[in-house]
Design a protein around this motif. Structure first.
Motif, short mmCIF file in Angstrom:
data_model
loop_
_atom_site.label_atom_id
_atom_site.label_comp_id
_atom_site.label_asym_id
_atom_site.label_seq_id
_atom_site.Cartn_x
_atom_site.Cartn_y
_atom_site.Cartn_z
N ALA A 12 10.19 19.45 -17.15
CA ALA A 12 9.21 19.87 -16.30
C ALA A 12 9.08 18.84 -15.26
N GLY A 13 9.06 17.58 -15.70
CA GLY A 13 8.79 16.42 -14.88
C GLY A 13 9.60 16.20 -13.70
N VAL A 14 11.13 16.42 -14.31
CA VAL A 14 12.30 16.43 -13.24
C VAL A 14 12.31 17.61 -12.36
N PHE A 15 11.79 18.63 -12.87
CA PHE A 15 11.81 19.73 -11.96
C PHE A 15 10.60 19.66 -10.94
N MET A 16 9.64 19.16 -11.23
CA MET A 16 8.53 18.76 -10.25
C MET A 16 8.76 17.91 -9.33
N ALA A 74 0.59 -1.17 -0.16
CA ALA A 74 0.13 0.14 -0.04
C ALA A 74 0.90 1.18 -0.06
N GLN A 75 2.01 1.26 0.79
CA GLN A 75 2.72 2.30 0.85
C GLN A 75 3.60 2.65 -0.72
N LEU A 76 4.06 1.51 -1.23
CA LEU A 76 4.66 1.32 -2.40
C LEU A 76 3.77 2.12 -3.60
N PHE A 77 2.80 1.55 -3.56
CA PHE A 77 1.57 1.96 -4.45
C PHE A 77 1.25 3.60 -4.22
N LEU A 78 0.77 3.92 -3.17
CA LEU A 78 0.77 5.31 -2.90
C LEU A 78 1.75 6.12 -3.18
N CYS A 79 2.99 5.96 -2.97
CA CYS A 79 4.23 6.58 -3.12
C CYS A 79 4.53 6.64 -4.58
N PHE A 80 4.16 5.54 -5.47
CA PHE A 80 4.39 5.61 -7.01
C PHE A 80 3.28 6.48 -7.50
N THR A 81 2.12 6.43 -6.89
CA THR A 81 1.14 7.26 -7.60
C THR A 81 1.51 8.71 -7.61
N ILE A 82 1.82 9.16 -6.25
CA ILE A 82 2.10 10.42 -6.08
C ILE A 82 3.48 10.78 -6.95
N LEU A 83 4.27 9.99 -7.23
CA LEU A 83 5.73 10.29 -7.62
C LEU A 83 5.32 10.47 -9.16
N VAL A 84 4.77 9.45 -9.83
CA VAL A 84 4.67 9.29 -11.26
C VAL A 84 3.51 10.66 -11.42
N GLY A 85 2.57 10.87 -10.77
CA GLY A 85 1.61 11.92 -10.77
C GLY A 85 2.03 13.21 -10.97
N ILE A 86 2.93 13.46 -10.14
CA ILE A 86 3.56 15.03 -9.97
C ILE A 86 4.38 15.12 -11.15
N HIS A 87 5.39 13.67 -11.54
CA HIS A 87 6.19 13.98 -12.74
C HIS A 87 5.38 14.25 -13.97
#
Length: 440
Positions: A108-112, A8-21
């Motif tokens: 822009a993805g890297v910057f975010m 659950a933590q991995l999924f939430l983390c990846f969702t946040i990271l990929v989404g913001i990127h």
């Protein structure tokens, strides 16, 4: 249940990271009036978990959690859509925009991701402060595992410096010791005398490969009397504030060793030595009851030091943490590409990433790990590999410098090559996970 919490933590983390990127690419494209046809968290080969369309953009969640993407009109990307490229360029397409605008869209993805890490670190500093154990509080030194003792460390040693740099924060001590492309020179305080220990690169490589850095050193716990609970202990002469420094022939050990020794001698009388107000008192005869206890309650002398930050102080502190994390990870990345360090053997995939999360939910730890992985994602995407943001940016920089735009055929071939490289890295990293899990 533990594994579900990690997932659950991995999924939430990846969702946040990929989404913001991907949001970084999306918002920069929209600023320059470039049409974004798809915005997906995770990949969606053959089908997606859900999707909806708003305006010109289809938003969705894929089923393959290997990343995510935005499909920008007129750009050769991981979708490998060549039909659109055969048509005449349209004003809203990526390829119709000036090179500097395309470069900003790519970066822009890297910057975010970097911005996200900084914001998280600022939030952590403001909410929880900066808590750590200080090496200067480790007056009793450390206990070392067998590998460290083979290198020359001895139980009771206290770190003074690594390669001439003084040590304060114990939490980063192990990382400072291991992450290097050469040997290390460590100075320790041993019974009041400074001793230099030279550690070769080969020793450090072997230690990393054998995972011998686990419990490399632990704080040495003294036997400090906080209160006396049995009359027999009081009658024997033990007092609050005493430090037990010897029992029979066992001398200068730590609390756990003394505890095991006492438990192994139920019903006996032991000869103890204590330190009291700076003086040493020998030959206290202390009885052990049938349960293997002498009737004292102990205490730990160690306390976390906490640096608290106001809102405004947390901002530079967050930048500092992000900068240090970037520098440390960049050092690790340089070691990976150097064959002599053999750190490429330590690459891991999703199992390795998931394993860094604890088996119980801790928001402070979660945000620390998310900020760290956000920096990793940013740096990895900057690598000049076709298919990654760094590859696209490299070709665009070439265009800006030479004023010659690479052909679409070249970009398409480069994209295929980049995808092969990325797939090979994924297979290797996740293959390492499988090898370590089933064979090692």
């Amino acid at each position: 249940m533990d594994i579900l919490i990690k997932i659950a933590q991995l999924f939430l983390c990846f969702t946040i990271l990929v989404g913001i990127h991907e949001f970084g690419h999306f918002i920069m494209a929209r600023i320059f009036k470039i049409r974004v046809e798809k915005f997906y968290i995770f990949f969606d080969p053959w089908f997606s978990l859900f999707k909806f369309k708003r305006g010109d953009t289809e938003y969705g969640l894929g089923w393959l959690p290997l990343g995510g993407y935005v499909k920008i009109a007129g750009m050769i990307d991981e979708s490998l859509d060549t039909d659109q490229m055969k048509q005449e360029p349209k004003p809203y397409e990526f390829r119709s925009k000036p090179a500097w605008q395309r470069l900003l869209v790519m970066l822009a993805g890297v910057f975010m991701n970097l911005l996200l890490a900084i914001v998280i670190y600022c939030g952590i500093c403001y909410t929880w402060g900066d808590a750590y154990f200080s090496n200067y509080d480790a007056k009793w030194g450390y206990n070392f595992n067998q590998t460290a003792q083979q290198m020359g460390f001895r139980n009771g040693d206290r770190f003074v410096s690594i390669d001439g740099k003084p040590i304060d924060n114990i939490a980063v001590l192990q990382n400072d010791l291991l992450i290097t492309e050469s040997g290390r020179q460590v100075v320790v305080d041993r019974a009041g005398e400074e001793v230099t220990i030279d550690i070769s690169l080969d020793e450090l490589i072997d230690m990393r490969q054998q995972k011998a850095f686990e419990n490399l050193f632990t704080l040495r716990l003294p036997f400090l009397v906080d209160s006396v609970s049995f009359a027999s202990a009081s009658e024997a002469g033990l007092q609050v504030g005493d430090e037990i420094v010897g029992i029979d022939a066992l001398q200068n050990a730590d609390y756990l060793d003394y505890k095991k020794y006492i438990e192994a001698h139920p019903g006996e009388e032991l000869v103890m030595s204590v330190k009291r107000n700076g003086a040493r008192i020998d030959s206290l005869i202390v009885p052990v009851n049938a349960d293997g206890r002498i009737g004292v309650i102990t205490r730990s002398p160690y306390q976390l030091r906490t640096q608290q930050y106001t809102f405004w102080e947390s901002i530079p502190a967050g930048f500092h943490k992000a900068g240090k994390t970037i520098a440390n990870y960049w050092e690790q990345l340089k070691l990976i590409v150097k064959p002599q360090t053999k750190m490429y053997e330590e690459l891991g995939g999703f199992v390795a990433i998931g394993s860094i999360f604890p088996s119980s939910w801790d928001w402070q730890d979660f945000w620390f790990k998310t900020a760290f992985l956000s920096i990793i994602l940013a740096i990895m995407n900057l690598l000049p590999i076709p298919g990654l943001d760094g590859g696209h940016a490299l070709f665009t920089l070439w265009e800006i410098i030479t004023r010659r735009k690479p052909s679409e055929k070249f970009l398409l071939v480069a994209q295929y090559v980049g995808l092969v490289i990325i797939l090979a890295l994924l297979i290797y990293a996740n293959g390492n996970d499988i090898y370590r899990f089933f064979i090692k």
